[in-house]
Design an enzyme around this catalytic site. Structure first.
Site, mmCIF file in Angstrom:
data_model
loop_
_atom_site.group_PDB
_atom_site.id
_atom_site.type_symbol
_atom_site.label_atom_id
_atom_site.label_comp_id
_atom_site.label_asym_id
_atom_site.label_seq_id
_atom_site.Cartn_x
_atom_site.Cartn_y
_atom_site.Cartn_z
ATOM 1 N N ASP A 80 0.840 -1.189 0.000
ATOM 2 C CA ASP A 80 0.000 0.000 0.000
ATOM 3 C C ASP A 80 0.878 1.243 0.000
ATOM 4 O O ASP A 80 2.077 1.189 0.299
ATOM 5 C CB ASP A 80 -0.927 0.002 1.221
ATOM 6 N N SER A 83 -0.567 8.836 1.600
ATOM 7 C CA SER A 83 -0.119 10.223 1.471
ATOM 8 C C SER A 83 -0.629 11.032 2.650
ATOM 9 O O SER A 83 -1.737 10.811 3.146
ATOM 10 C CB SER A 83 -0.650 10.823 0.167
ATOM 11 N N THR A 120 -9.371 10.821 -1.083
ATOM 12 C CA THR A 120 -9.525 9.816 -2.132
ATOM 13 C C THR A 120 -10.943 9.260 -2.162
ATOM 14 O O THR A 120 -11.516 9.026 -3.236
ATOM 15 C CB THR A 120 -8.508 8.681 -1.926
ATOM 16 N N ARG A 168 -9.454 14.133 18.425
ATOM 17 C CA ARG A 168 -8.330 15.015 18.072
ATOM 18 C C ARG A 168 -8.774 16.131 17.149
ATOM 19 O O ARG A 168 -8.309 17.267 17.256
ATOM 20 C CB ARG A 168 -7.228 14.195 17.393
ATOM 21 N N SER A 183 -1.989 6.818 14.095
ATOM 22 C CA SER A 183 -3.240 6.813 13.334
ATOM 23 C C SER A 183 -3.045 6.196 11.961
ATOM 24 O O SER A 183 -3.800 5.312 11.537
ATOM 25 C CB SER A 183 -3.764 8.244 13.201
ATOM 26 N N LYS A 187 -4.116 1.715 10.923
ATOM 27 C CA LYS A 187 -5.014 1.300 9.824
ATOM 28 C C LYS A 187 -4.271 0.418 8.829
ATOM 29 O O LYS A 187 -4.834 -0.548 8.303
ATOM 30 C CB LYS A 187 -5.590 2.535 9.128
ATOM 31 N N LYS A 188 -3.029 0.750 8.544
ATOM 32 C CA LYS A 188 -2.262 -0.021 7.566
ATOM 33 C C LYS A 188 -1.915 -1.412 8.102
ATOM 34 O O LYS A 188 -1.987 -2.412 7.388
ATOM 35 C CB LYS A 188 -0.997 0.742 7.169
#
Length: 436
Positions: A80, A83, A120, A168, A183, A187-188
């Site tokens: 993955d 950005s 995105t 936040r 953060s 997720k990754k």
């Protein structure tokens, strides 16, 4: 778990937290045993006191394991790119397809627009029928069959991040380098990746405007990710001008399709896309080095394989099967489309890129409140770049607006974002730094 207020007090006073304390606090957050006020106090304490490497890794792992962690059984590496956000940054759309066309699998979990930057998911949501929030089973199926799937964060993946981020966002702690790192990576890691490439933006359109700040974030992410077991590299790339010559949602999707089909490949956008995708192939051991990776990616573009992958992904997630062939027919349009003219002759010395992103929001292409509805058709196209030579009356861009009043406001904002003078700017390197 120790009392949440004791953990907060320790961090407030600058003491390091144990892995057990961090894991317990995050578990309590997900199970509603930690209040919103306590989470806000924790975020503020971290913002001011910071985390050491061990604490960053512990926070990342705890947030990763707050929900489902995907596991893949695929014939190629699971990769993955992420950005930090910019204006005209629609790289993810062609990049995912290019890497998949070269043998990688890209389960990309993306976000909505944040601040002045486009998201995105908001771009893909402009494609009729495209499901940006499928269940995990469909996500797995599309990734396996098409090679890539770009979706939003599901309720199952890193739920602690979703809750902490919302806190936040309203407490002035978004910019914490430690919390940004956890953060992104939680997720990754939850997506079951085997390799990650970070695109950290720097310049007038970036959250980390200064190069030193951007490099610090890149170093943090690379260090923490590798310590957590995820092979990661980072590029620091230029965001002193819109990455594409457009900014908006539907207009950036159209731009990505033009890039994939070869109708238009602007040098700066192409250089950043190719550099990021090449690092993904290398980290996934699909190429021996960057040069070989770029050759493979170029072949995937020129042969049309990357475009075919993108078309399959769109159709598999509910979009039109002929979207690539008939993009203009499907993407939304707005009633007011008109050029914005330069009011002076000269050369474009600099661009206030953040102002262009804010102008897109002003047109209705982004949110000022979470509940706001986006108009996917608004934005700018035909934006000139730094160093462009203009005569009075030459277009600096084209505004796409819902009405004349909005178009006039956007025209003023766009003109104000361009500094036209007599001195041509120095040539700009698209990739500033490489780490990892």
């Amino acid at each position: 778990m120790r009392l949440p207020q004791e953990i907060i007090r320790d961090k407030r006073d600058g003491r390091a937290l144990s892995e057990a304390d961090i894991a317990g606090f995050i578990e309590g957050l997900v199970q509603d045993q930690v209040t919103e006020g306590q989470a806000a106090a924790f975020a503020m304490a971290v913002f001011f006191r910071g985390l050491c490497l061990d604490e960053r890794v512990a926070l990342t792992r705890a947030m990763t394991h707050s929900g489902t962690v995907l596991a893949w059984d695929l014939p190629g590496p699971v990769l993955d790119k992420h950005s930090t956000g910019g204006v005209g940054d629609t790289v993810s759309l062609p990049l995912a397809a290019m890497v998949a066309a070269c043998g990688g699998y890209v389960p990309m979990i993306s976000g909505r627009g944040l601040g002045h930057t486009g998201g995105t998911l908001d771009k893909l949501a402009s494609i009729p029928g495209y499901d940006v929030a499928p269940g995990l089973d469909r996500f797995r199926h599309v990734t396996t069959e098409a090679g890539c799937a770009i979706i939003g964060q599901t309720a199952d993946l890193a739920p602690a991040d979703r809750r902490l981020y919302a806190i936040r966002d309203v407490t002035g702690t978004v910019e914490s380098l430690d919390l940004i790192t956890a953060s992104i990576l939680s997720k990754k890691l939850a997506a079951g990746l085997q390799g990650l490439v970070m695109d950290v933006k720097t310049g007038s359109g970036a959250f980390m405007a200064g190069r030193a700040e951007a490099r610090a974030l890149a170093e943090s992410i690379v260090t923490v990710a590798n310590a957590a077991g995820l092979r990661t590299r980072a590029l620091v790339t230029d965001m002193d001008a819109p990455l594409a010559s457009c900014a908006g949602n539907a207009v950036e999707v159209a731009y990505a399709v033009d890039y994939l089909t070869g109708r238009a490949r602007e040098p700066h956008f192409h250089a950043v896309t190719l550099a990021l995708a090449a690092e993904m192939l290398v980290i996934g051991r699909l190429a021996a080095d960057v040069a070989q990776a770029e050759e493979r990616l170029t072949a995937a573009l020129e042969s049309g394989r990357a475009c075919e992958v993108f078309s399959r992904m769109v159709a598999a997630l509910g979009g039109p099967s002929d979207f690539v062939e008939a993009t203009d027919r499907y993407l939304p349009r707005v009633p007011v489309v008109r050029p914005v003219m330069a009011q002076a002759s000269g050369v474009v010395e600099s661009i206030e890129t953040r102002a262009i992103g804010l102008a897109v929001i002003g047109l209705g292409g982004g949110r000022t409140r979470p509940q706001d509805t986006i108009d996917p058709g608004v934005g700018f196209t035909g934006l000139v770049g730094r160093g462009a030579r203009l005569e009075t009356g030459d277009p600096i861009g084209v505004v796409h607006a819902a009405n004349n009043a909005a178009a006039e406001r956007a025209e003023t904002a766009l003109r104000d974002a361009f500094r036209i003078g007599v001195t041509a700017p120095a040539a700009c390197e698209p990739v500033k730094d490489r780490l990892g």
